[in-house]
Design a protein around this motif. Structure first.
Motif, PDB file in Angstrom:
ATOM      1  N   ASP A 117       7.380   4.362  -3.956  1.00  0.00           N
ATOM      2  CA  ASP A 117       7.517   3.051  -4.575  1.00  0.00           C
ATOM      3  C   ASP A 117       8.951   2.709  -4.802  1.00  0.00           C
ATOM      4  O   ASP A 117       9.068   3.411  -5.266  1.00  0.00           O
ATOM      5  CB  ASP A 117       6.401   2.285  -4.740  1.00  0.00           C
ATOM      6  N   ASN A 118       9.226   0.821  -4.362  1.00  0.00           N
ATOM      7  CA  ASN A 118      10.647   0.795  -4.608  1.00  0.00           C
ATOM      8  C   ASN A 118      11.639   1.592  -4.116  1.00  0.00           C
ATOM      9  O   ASN A 118      12.282   1.162  -5.201  1.00  0.00           O
ATOM     10  CB  ASN A 118      10.741   0.335  -5.430  1.00  0.00           C
ATOM     11  N   GLU A 119      11.383   2.789  -3.107  1.00  0.00           N
ATOM     12  CA  GLU A 119      12.090   3.687  -3.854  1.00  0.00           C
ATOM     13  C   GLU A 119      13.868   3.097  -2.726  1.00  0.00           C
ATOM     14  O   GLU A 119      14.167   2.464  -1.276  1.00  0.00           O
ATOM     15  CB  GLU A 119      12.476   4.869  -2.889  1.00  0.00           C
ATOM     16  N   GLN A 120      15.066   3.936  -3.028  1.00  0.00           N
ATOM     17  CA  GLN A 120      17.070   3.204  -2.962  1.00  0.00           C
ATOM     18  C   GLN A 120      16.957   4.757  -2.611  1.00  0.00           C
ATOM     19  O   GLN A 120      17.379   5.413  -3.642  1.00  0.00           O
ATOM     20  CB  GLN A 120      17.221   2.746  -2.628  1.00  0.00           C
ATOM     21  N   GLU A 121      17.785   5.243  -0.897  1.00  0.00           N
ATOM     22  CA  GLU A 121      18.405   5.843  -1.564  1.00  0.00           C
ATOM     23  C   GLU A 121      19.915   6.085  -0.398  1.00  0.00           C
ATOM     24  O   GLU A 121      20.528   5.167   0.537  1.00  0.00           O
ATOM     25  CB  GLU A 121      17.618   7.522  -0.267  1.00  0.00           C
ATOM     26  N   TYR A 122      21.562   6.589  -1.131  1.00  0.00           N
ATOM     27  CA  TYR A 122      22.248   6.690  -0.559  1.00  0.00           C
ATOM     28  C   TYR A 122      22.428   7.853  -0.751  1.00  0.00           C
ATOM     29  O   TYR A 122      22.356   9.349  -0.725  1.00  0.00           O
ATOM     30  CB  TYR A 122      23.134   6.469  -2.019  1.00  0.00           C
ATOM     31  N   GLY A 123      22.778   8.722   0.556  1.00  0.00           N
ATOM     32  CA  GLY A 123      23.026   9.487   1.386  1.00  0.00           C
ATOM     33  C   GLY A 123      24.647   9.436   2.498  1.00  0.00           C
ATOM     34  O   GLY A 123      25.294   8.828   1.830  1.00  0.00           O
ATOM     35  N   PHE A 124      24.684  11.057   2.021  1.00  0.00           N
ATOM     36  CA  PHE A 124      26.028  11.684   2.728  1.00  0.00           C
ATOM     37  C   PHE A 124      25.821  12.870   3.523  1.00  0.00           C
ATOM     38  O   PHE A 124      25.161  13.288   3.336  1.00  0.00           O
ATOM     39  CB  PHE A 124      27.802  11.658   1.806  1.00  0.00           C
ATOM     40  N   PHE A 125      27.670  12.872   4.383  1.00  0.00           N
ATOM     41  CA  PHE A 125      27.618  13.525   5.654  1.00  0.00           C
ATOM     42  C   PHE A 125      28.782  14.310   5.709  1.00  0.00           C
ATOM     43  O   PHE A 125      29.273  13.339   6.129  1.00  0.00           O
ATOM     44  CB  PHE A 125      26.308  14.117   6.533  1.00  0.00           C
ATOM     45  N   VAL A 126      29.472  15.500   5.693  1.00  0.00           N
ATOM     46  CA  VAL A 126      30.313  16.205   5.863  1.00  0.00           C
ATOM     47  C   VAL A 126      30.416  17.391   6.827  1.00  0.00           C
ATOM     48  O   VAL A 126      29.775  17.841   6.991  1.00  0.00           O
ATOM     49  CB  VAL A 126      31.666  16.724   4.880  1.00  0.00           C
ATOM     50  N   LEU A 127      30.543  17.387   8.584  1.00  0.00           N
ATOM     51  CA  LEU A 127      30.450  18.186   9.707  1.00  0.00           C
ATOM     52  C   LEU A 127      31.288  18.442  10.566  1.00  0.00           C
ATOM     53  O   LEU A 127      32.176  18.077  10.795  1.00  0.00           O
ATOM     54  CB  LEU A 127      29.127  17.566  10.677  1.00  0.00           C
ATOM     55  N   THR A 128      30.494  20.139  10.231  1.00  0.00           N
ATOM     56  CA  THR A 128      32.041  20.747  11.789  1.00  0.00           C
ATOM     57  C   THR A 128      31.108  20.739  12.969  1.00  0.00           C
ATOM     58  O   THR A 128      29.742  20.601  13.234  1.00  0.00           O
ATOM     59  CB  THR A 128      32.101  21.667  11.863  1.00  0.00           C
ATOM     60  N   GLN A 129      31.843  20.105  13.568  1.00  0.00           N
ATOM     61  CA  GLN A 129      31.642  20.495  15.598  1.00  0.00           C
ATOM     62  C   GLN A 129      31.104  21.663  15.680  1.00  0.00           C
ATOM     63  O   GLN A 129      32.068  22.731  15.841  1.00  0.00           O
ATOM     64  CB  GLN A 129      32.804  19.412  16.695  1.00  0.00           C
ATOM     65  N   CYS A 130      29.846  21.702  16.594  1.00  0.00           N
ATOM     66  CA  CYS A 130      29.571  23.665  17.288  1.00  0.00           C
ATOM     67  C   CYS A 130      29.941  23.464  18.173  1.00  0.00           C
ATOM     68  O   CYS A 130      31.452  23.226  18.400  1.00  0.00           O
ATOM     69  CB  CYS A 130      28.186  22.555  17.868  1.00  0.00           C
ATOM     70  N   GLY A 131      30.358  24.787  17.854  1.00  0.00           N
ATOM     71  CA  GLY A 131      31.508  25.885  18.850  1.00  0.00           C
ATOM     72  C   GLY A 131      32.676  25.721  17.938  1.00  0.00           C
ATOM     73  O   GLY A 131      33.525  26.743  18.748  1.00  0.00           O
ATOM     74  N   LEU A 132      32.930  25.237  16.823  1.00  0.00           N
ATOM     75  CA  LEU A 132      34.537  25.709  16.254  1.00  0.00           C
ATOM     76  C   LEU A 132      33.943  26.474  14.848  1.00  0.00           C
ATOM     77  O   LEU A 132      32.483  26.782  14.822  1.00  0.00           O
ATOM     78  CB  LEU A 132      34.525  24.557  15.964  1.00  0.00           C
ATOM     79  N   ALA A 133      34.605  27.137  14.636  1.00  0.00           N
ATOM     80  CA  ALA A 133      34.578  28.198  12.946  1.00  0.00           C
ATOM     81  C   ALA A 133      34.069  27.563  12.031  1.00  0.00           C
ATOM     82  O   ALA A 133      34.601  26.286  11.708  1.00  0.00           O
ATOM     83  CB  ALA A 133      36.319  28.871  12.997  1.00  0.00           C
ATOM     84  N   GLY A 134      33.024  27.909  11.464  1.00  0.00           N
ATOM     85  CA  GLY A 134      32.278  27.208  10.483  1.00  0.00           C
ATOM     86  C   GLY A 134      31.223  26.965  10.743  1.00  0.00           C
ATOM     87  O   GLY A 134      30.956  26.053   9.733  1.00  0.00           O
ATOM     88  N   ASP A 135      30.713  26.473  11.759  1.00  0.00           N
ATOM     89  CA  ASP A 135      29.949  25.304  12.614  1.00  0.00           C
ATOM     90  C   ASP A 135      28.368  26.273  11.937  1.00  0.00           C
ATOM     91  O   ASP A 135      28.435  27.509  10.836  1.00  0.00           O
ATOM     92  CB  ASP A 135      29.917  24.769  13.478  1.00  0.00           C
ATOM     93  N   ALA A 136      27.406  25.127  11.784  1.00  0.00           N
ATOM     94  CA  ALA A 136      26.222  25.373  11.182  1.00  0.00           C
ATOM     95  C   ALA A 136      25.753  26.207  11.591  1.00  0.00           C
ATOM     96  O   ALA A 136      25.530  26.994  13.007  1.00  0.00           O
ATOM     97  CB  ALA A 136      25.179  24.246  10.816  1.00  0.00           C
ATOM     98  N   ALA A 137      24.404  26.844  11.684  1.00  0.00           N
ATOM     99  CA  ALA A 137      23.756  27.792  12.281  1.00  0.00           C
ATOM    100  C   ALA A 137      23.144  27.165  13.273  1.00  0.00           C
ATOM    101  O   ALA A 137      22.683  27.958  14.498  1.00  0.00           O
ATOM    102  CB  ALA A 137      22.889  28.308  11.507  1.00  0.00           C
ATOM    103  N   LEU A 138      22.571  26.390  13.370  1.00  0.00           N
ATOM    104  CA  LEU A 138      22.186  25.576  14.172  1.00  0.00           C
ATOM    105  C   LEU A 138      22.370  25.151  15.598  1.00  0.00           C
ATOM    106  O   LEU A 138      22.398  25.548  16.500  1.00  0.00           O
ATOM    107  CB  LEU A 138      21.377  24.092  13.736  1.00  0.00           C
ATOM    108  N   CYS A 139      23.858  25.628  15.107  1.00  0.00           N
ATOM    109  CA  CYS A 139      25.231  25.329  16.496  1.00  0.00           C
ATOM    110  C   CYS A 139      24.834  26.626  17.516  1.00  0.00           C
ATOM    111  O   CYS A 139      24.987  25.813  18.711  1.00  0.00           O
ATOM    112  CB  CYS A 139      25.975  25.414  16.575  1.00  0.00           C
ATOM    113  N   ASP A 140      23.848  27.539  17.415  1.00  0.00           N
ATOM    114  CA  ASP A 140      23.089  28.625  17.948  1.00  0.00           C
ATOM    115  C   ASP A 140      22.758  27.951  19.379  1.00  0.00           C
ATOM    116  O   ASP A 140      22.405  28.558  20.545  1.00  0.00           O
ATOM    117  CB  ASP A 140      22.656  29.231  17.384  1.00  0.00           C
ATOM    118  N   ASN A 141      21.965  26.693  19.295  1.00  0.00           N
ATOM    119  CA  ASN A 141      21.317  25.904  20.088  1.00  0.00           C
ATOM    120  C   ASN A 141      21.934  24.910  20.783  1.00  0.00           C
ATOM    121  O   ASN A 141      21.365  24.494  21.738  1.00  0.00           O
ATOM    122  CB  ASN A 141      20.315  25.444  19.281  1.00  0.00           C
ATOM    123  N   ALA A 142      23.175  24.827  20.304  1.00  0.00           N
ATOM    124  CA  ALA A 142      24.050  23.545  20.990  1.00  0.00           C
ATOM    125  C   ALA A 142      24.668  24.534  22.646  1.00  0.00           C
ATOM    126  O   ALA A 142      25.290  25.430  22.190  1.00  0.00           O
ATOM    127  CB  ALA A 142      24.979  22.465  20.073  1.00  0.00           C
TER     128      ALA A 142
END
Length: 300
Positions: free
Chosen positions: A273-298
């Motif tokens: 109830d009455n919740e508020q959230e701030y958030g952020f992200f910093v991401l590497t483009q898929c296909g580049l060194a150091g990309d996330a495991a999810l990028c195997d599907n891209a």
């Protein structure tokens, strides 16, 4: 217990609960994308040196002195690949946490800072920025010729808190709370021929000894501006055209190798109830060194 706390406290940032922030500033657009006021919240500025592991933040208000405050490294509150820093002058002062990230090439940064509440208010906000100019990837015939993906960690902060460990034996009504932090995963898809972007945040949970699951969020399709910045709406996944807040960000690096952004959302969780959230992200483009495991599907 979380539901009861948020409902009882009904906390909100000063800019979000109708009262104006007398120290709020609207930054000039320097070509890196101006952070919307709704996302910046009470955070005026944050300087993060990733190599030196230092954070200096200016938040309205009551974190410490001078106005620009040096936060101390607090690895216990790290979220995924993001580093946490904190400051609290003593057990009766507000407890502030900053969580920050920088892309591998140093082209973009993002983060948040905020406390866990005291005296019926929380003071929180988020930021993102780019170093250098916008450089869109080459446009060709797909796949992966102008339509690209980014994936990785998401970090957030909620307008609630928990009583700090070892709190002094004083009345609970005057104790500051430690912020409730949120972890998750995020996927961003961008098309630089259409100059459009959208995405989603999933596996979201409040970081507690027993994690508290949160709903997925959708980042609704929006334009990429000529300077590589974007601003769009946030919805709870599955609740179509029910605006819950705003997200924004910037693409940076060679061929837009990275993206950084932040969001503000409210009333987006059915179990809070009455919740508020701030958030952020910093991401590497898929296909580049150091990309996330999810990028195997891209597409490569």
């Amino acid at each position: 217990m979380i539901r009861a706390f948020l409902c009882m406290a009904a906390m909100a940032s000063l800019t979000a609960c109708g009262g104006s922030n007398p120290f709020a500033e609207t930054p000039e657009d320097d070509g890196t994308g101006t952070v919307p006021e709704a996302i910046a919240g009470n955070l005026k500025s944050l300087s993060y040196d990733a190599s030196a592991q230092t954070v200096t933040a200016q938040i309205w208000a009551l974190d410490s002195t001078p106005v620009e405050v040096v936060y101390q490294r607090n690895a216990a509150k790290d979220i995924g690949d993001y580093e946490a820093y904190s400051v609290q002058e003593d057990s009766l002062d507000r407890f502030f946490v900053a969580v920050v990230g920088e892309s591998q090439d140093g082209s973009v940064q993002a983060g948040l800072a905020g406390d866990g509440g005291q005296f019926n208010r929380v003071l929180q906000g988020a930021f993102y920025q780019r170093n250098g100019n916008f450089d869109a990837p080459p446009i060709g015939t797909g796949p992966a010729a102008g339509q690209v993906s980014y994936a990785g960690d998401y970090a957030g902060i909620l307008n609630g808190g928990t009583t700090p460990a070892g709190a002094p034996a004083v009345d609970d009504s005057i104790l500051p709370g430690e912020p409730l932090l949120v972890s998750g995963q995020i996927l961003i898809n961008a098309n630089f021929a259409d100059m459009a972007v959208n995405g989603g945040i999933y596996n979201r949970q409040i970081v507690l000894n027993t994690p508290f699951a949160l709903q997925d969020l959708s980042l609704i399709v929006t334009d990429i501006e000529a300077d590589g910045s974007f601003v769009g709406d946030v919805e709870t996944h599955g609740e179509v055209e029910q605006d819950r807040g705003d997200y924004g960000g910037v693409f940076g690096g060679t061929d837009s190798a990275a993206v950084a952004g932040a969001l503000f959302a409210e009333n987006h969780e059915e179990n809070l109830d009455n919740e508020q959230e701030y958030g952020f992200f910093v991401l590497t483009q898929c296909g580049l060194a150091g990309d996330a495991a999810l990028c195997d599907n891209a597409a490569p």
